[in-house]
Motif scaffolding. Structure first.
Motif: not given
Length: 715
Positions: A562-577
Motif C-alpha cells: 500500500r505504498i501510496a498511503y505514506p505520500v497521501l498521508d504526508g500531503v494531508l497530514g502536513d496540510y492539516d498541521d
C-alpha cells in the motif's frame, strides 16, 4: 540631506494638489471616491515581485505590471495613478506592490507620486522584499539582528497575524531546505525601531539572541500603511505559498476579484484490473512494452478485498474521497478464470457508494496508433503506403460504451460524460505519436464524452478534443508497476542513476530531469527516507498553488505494501498541521475540476481583453463582465448580493463565481469591512514630511531563489 527631504516634501505637496482630489471648501458635498479593484505591481525583475504577480494571475485578480527595466515603460505620476470618473475622484489601483520600500533613485518624483497617492486614498503598499532599516520601521539587521540564510527555519505567525491577514494558518511557517549545497532563502531578521508603529505578523528567532525578528509586518507612518517583507522568495517555495493568500488579503482588505482554493483530488487508475510488476533482475516490466517480447514472466499486482476496507477506513479518517477509474474486463476475465468468483469485484460493488467512479475503458487498450511492440521502445505501425495505422473509431467507441454499460449494470455512481483512457492513449504522446488519433474525437462524440483525462507531464494545457475538454492530471512518482516498497526503490534507482551505477542514464542524457540521484537509494529505507518526502513536497506544492488539477496513481499502489498511503498521508497530514479548519482541502470530482478550469480560462480571457470593470465606492462593490463570463470574487464574510449571501466561506472570507449575464453585479459589504478610502485628503492639505527619499539598497537573492528548488518538480 535636509535639502533632499525638503525637495521631496514639496514635490509631494505639489502632487497632492494635482492628484484629482476635492476642494476643502466643498469636501462635505463631494461624492465618495471610487477605488478600482486592480493592483499595481512595480517590478525590478526579481523573484519576489514575480511571485506576487503570479499569485494575482493565478487567482484571476486584475493587476497592472510596470517593469522598471523597460525603457518604454509608463511613467508613474499623478495621472497614471488617479483621475475622475463620473464626477467623483477615482483611484485606479487598490494596492501598490513595490520591489522594496523605495526602488527609485533618491528624490524620485515617481516615488513621491506613489506616496501622495497612498496618503490621499489610503492605499496600502507591499514591500515585496526589503532590507530591515529604519525607513521601514525596523532596526538595521547588522548588529542587533541577523542577515543570512534561513533554510529550514520554522517561522511562526504572531497573534496579530492570526487576528489579521494570516488567520487561515495554524501558526507554523516552515522554510524549505531541499538542497544541502544550495542557498534557498535569505532574510533580514530585526526588531521594530523604538516608537515605530510596527506590528510583526510573521517572525522567527534571531540566531544567537533571545529575541525574535520580523519577517512580515505592518508599518504605519505618515498616513500610509506598508507590509514589510524582509525575506526573499520565489513563486514556488512553500513559505511563500503559505503566506501568499494573506499578502493579497492584506493589500486588498479582503475585497478583490479572483478566487483561491487549495485543491487535492486523487484518481486511482486500473481498478478491477491488474498491473504488471517491475522485474528487479531484468530492469523492465514483463507483460508490458518496456520488456522485449517474451522476456520474463508476468507477475501482476491486483487489489484484494482487504485493500478496499483499508481504502474506506483511510477515506473516513481523512475526510477524503478517491476517484476509482475502472476497467470492467479485469473482473470479467477474472471470473472466467476462477469459476465465476471475484471477491474483489464483489467487495467493490457492495461498497460502490464509498468512492467516485470514472470510466477507464473496458480492456485498458491503447487507443492511439496501432503499436508495434516488436521493438523497444515501441513505435507506431504503418500502413502499406507508409501512413500511420490508427485504432479505429468503432473500436474506441466500443471500449468506452462497453465499460460504461458494465458500470451501469453494477450500479456504480458514474458520470457518463467523464473518461480517462488507458495510458491517456488516443491523445498525442511523443516521440512516437505527436498528434491525437484522428478517430478519437469522433468516438468521444459517439459516446457523449465531455471530460477527458490527459497527462499533465506531456499535455498540460486544457484543450478541446471532439466533444470533450481535457483535464490534465499530475502523475505521482509512485509507480504503477510497484506493489512493494523495494520494487519502487529498485525501479527508481534504475531510472534516476547513471549508467555506471547500473541505471538508465536518463539524467546523463537530460540533465534537467528531476529527482536524479547521486547514488542509488537503500532498498530498505529509500522509499521512506527519500521518495516519500520528495513526492509529498511536490504534491503539496500543487495543493498550495490554487491548482485544481487531479493527481493519479494506480490500484497496485493501494495493494500489498500500500505504498501510496505514506505520500497521501504526508500531503494531508502536513496540510492539516499548517491550515485552520476553515481552510480545508477542496476534493472535487473530475467534471467539477473541468468546469472550474473552464471558468478560469474564460475569466482570464476577459481580464486580458480589458472587458471586466470592477470598483468599490464606500460599502458597495460593482463588477461588470461580458455575457457568458462568470465573475470571480473574494469578499469579507457577510457580503451580500440582493439580500442574499454571496459565495461560500473559505479561509475566513467568502468567495465564488457569480453570473450577471453581462449586467452590473453589485455586492454589499458588511460595515465591518471598513473603507480603504474613507478619508480623502482635501485639496491643498499640508504635505506630510518624512516621505521616503533614499532609494532602498538591493537586498541579497541567493541562487536557490533565482532558480526553482527542487529542480523540475513536474515530471
Amino acid at each position: 540631506m535636509k535639502r533632499t527631504i525638503r525637495t521631496t516634501a514639496l514635490v509631494v505637496g505639489a502632487l497632492m494638489t494635482t492628484i484629482g482630489l476635492p476642494a476643502a471648501t466643498a469636501q462635505a458635498d463631494n461624492p465618495a471616491p471610487r477605488v478600482d479593484l486592480r493592483v499595481l505591481v512595480v517590478s525590478d525583475g526579481g523573484p519576489s515581485t514575480d511571485a506576487v504577480a503570479a499569485e494575482l494571475e493565478n487567482a484571476g485578480t486584475p493587476y497592472t505590471e510596470v517593469e522598471l527595466q523597460d525603457p518604454d515603460r509608463a511613467v508613474i505620476n499623478a495621472g497614471f495613478l488617479a483621475d475622475t470618473a463620473d464626477g467623483r475622484p477615482r483611484a485606479k489601483y487598490q494596492a501598490v506592490v513595490l520591489p522594496n520600500d523605495n526602488p527609485f533613485p533618491t528624490g524620485s518624483a515617481e516615488m513621491a507620486a506613489i506616496v501622495a497617492y497612498e496618503q490621499a486614498y489610503s492605499i496600502p503598499q507591499v514591500d515585496a522584499y526589503t532590507y530591515a532599516r529604519p525607513q521601514v520601521g525596523l532596526n538595521a539587521a547588522v548588529g542587533s539582528g541577523y542577515a543570512g540564510n534561513i533554510d529550514g527555519v520554522r517561522a511562526e505567525v504572531t497573534q496579530a497575524g492570526k487576528a489579521g491577514p494570516f488567520g487561515y494558518l495554524e501558526g507554523a511557517v516552515p522554510f524549505e531546505d531541499n538542497s544541502p549545497t544550495v542557498g534557498e532563502s535569505y532574510a533580514y531578521l530585526s526588531t521594530p525601531v523604538a516608537g515605530a508603529d510596527f506590528t510583526p505578523y510573521v517572525q522567527a528567532a534571531i540566531p544567537g539572541r533571545p529575541t525574535k525578528g520580523s519577517l512580515v509586518g505592518e508599518y504605519q507612518h505618515d498616513g500610509r500603511r506598508e507590509l514589510v517583507v524582509t525575506f526573499v522568495y520565489n513563486r514556488y517555495q512553500q513559505q511563500y505559498r503559505l503566506l501568499a493568500r494573506g499578502i493579497v488579503e492584506w493589500m486588498t482588505g479582503g475585497v478583490h476579484l479572483g478566487v483561491d482554493r487549495n485543491y487535492f483530488a486523487v484518481h486511482v487508475d486500473d481498478v478491477l484490473a491488474a498491473d504488471d510488476r517491475w522485474d528487479t533482475v531484468l530492469d523492465c516490466t514483463p507483460g508490458d512494452v518496456d520488456c522485449q517480447p517474451g522476456e520474463g514472466t508476468p507477475n501482476p499486482i491486483r487489489m484484494a478485498p482487504a485493500d478496499v476496507d483499508h481504502a474506506i477506513a483511510w477515506q473516513n479518517d481523512r475526510d477524503f474521497t478517491f476517484d476509482f477509474a475502472y476497467n470492467a474486463s479485469g473482473t470479467v476475465d477474472h471470473r472466467e478464470d476462477n469459476g465465476g468468483q471475484d471477491p474483489l469485484a464483489d467487495k467493490l460493488i457492495a461498497d460502490r457508494d464509498q468512492f467516485r467512479w470514472i470510466n477507464h475503458t473496458y480492456t485498458h487498450a491503447f487507443l492511439g496508433c496501432v503499436q508495434d511492440t516488436s521493438v523497444v521502445p515501441w513505435k507506431c505501425a504503418s500502413n502499406a503506403d507508409g501512413s500511420t495505422r490508427w485504432v479505429g473509431r468503432n473500436e474506441i467507441a466500443d471500449e468506452i460504451a462497453t465499460n460504461e454499460a458494465w458500470g451501469v449494470s453494477a450500479g456504480l455512481p458514474l458520470r457518463r460524460e467523464e473518461l480517462v483512457t488507458g495510458e491517456h492513449s488516443g491523445l498525442k504522446v511523443t516521440p512516437q505519436q505527436p498528434v491525437d488519433n484522428p478517430n478519437l474525437g469522433l468516438a468521444l462524440a459517439d459516446t457523449d464524452i465531455e471530460w477527458l483525462g490527459s497527462d499533465n507531464s506531456r499535455d498540460p494545457v486544457q484543450r478541446q478534443v471532439g466533444t470533450a475538454t481535457t483535464i490534465s492530471r499530475y502523475p505521482m512518482n509512485v509507480f504503477y508497476n510497484a506493489g512493494r516498497e523495494a520494487e519502487q526503490v529498485d525501479e527508481y534507482n534504475w531510472i534516476y542513476t547513471g549508467r555506471a551505477q547500473g541505471g538508465s542514464g536518463i539524467c546523463e542524457d537530460n540533465p534537467t530531469t528531476s529527482t536524479c540521484l547521486a547514488a542509488p537509494l537503500d532498498l530498505a529505507t529509500g522509499y521512506t527516507e527519500h521518495i516519500v518526502p520528495l513526492e509529498t513536497r511536490i504534491a503539496l506544492g500543487h495543493v498550495l498553488s490554487n491548482d485544481p488539477k487531479p493527481h493519479f496513481i494506480h490500484q497496485s499502489n493501494l495493494a500489498e505494501d500500500r505504498i501510496a498511503y505514506p505520500v497521501l498521508d504526508g500531503v494531508l497530514g502536513d496540510y492539516d498541521d499548517l491550515f485552520t479548519a476553515d481552510t480545508p482541502v477542496v476534493n472535487l470530482r473530475m467534471k467539477d475540476i473541468g468546469v472550474e478550469m473552464q471558468r478560469r480560462a474564460t475569466w482570464r480571457t476577459a481580464l486580458d481583453a480589458g472587458q471586466v470593470t470592477a470598483y468599490r465606492i464606500g460599502d458597495s462593490v460593482t463588477v461588470q463582465a461580458p455575457g457568458g463570463v462568470a465573475i470571480a470574487a473574494t469578499m469579507p464574510a457577510g457580503t451580500q448580493h440582493g439580500g442574499t449571501g454571496f459565495g461560500a466561506p473559505y479561509a475566513g472570507k467568502v468567495s465564488g463565481w457569480a453570473s450577471a449575464e453581462g449586467q452590473p453585479y453589485t455586492l454589499d459589504l458588511p460595515t465591518s469591512a471598513g473603507s480603504p478610502a474613507a478619508a480623502v485628503r482635501p485639496h491643498g492639505a499640508p504635505a506630510v514630511t518624512g516621505a521616503p527619499t533614499d532609494a532602498a539598497p538591493r537586498p541579497k537573492v541567493p541562487s536557490g531563489v533565482a532558480e526553482r528548488i527542487p529542480y523540475g518538480a513536474e515530471r
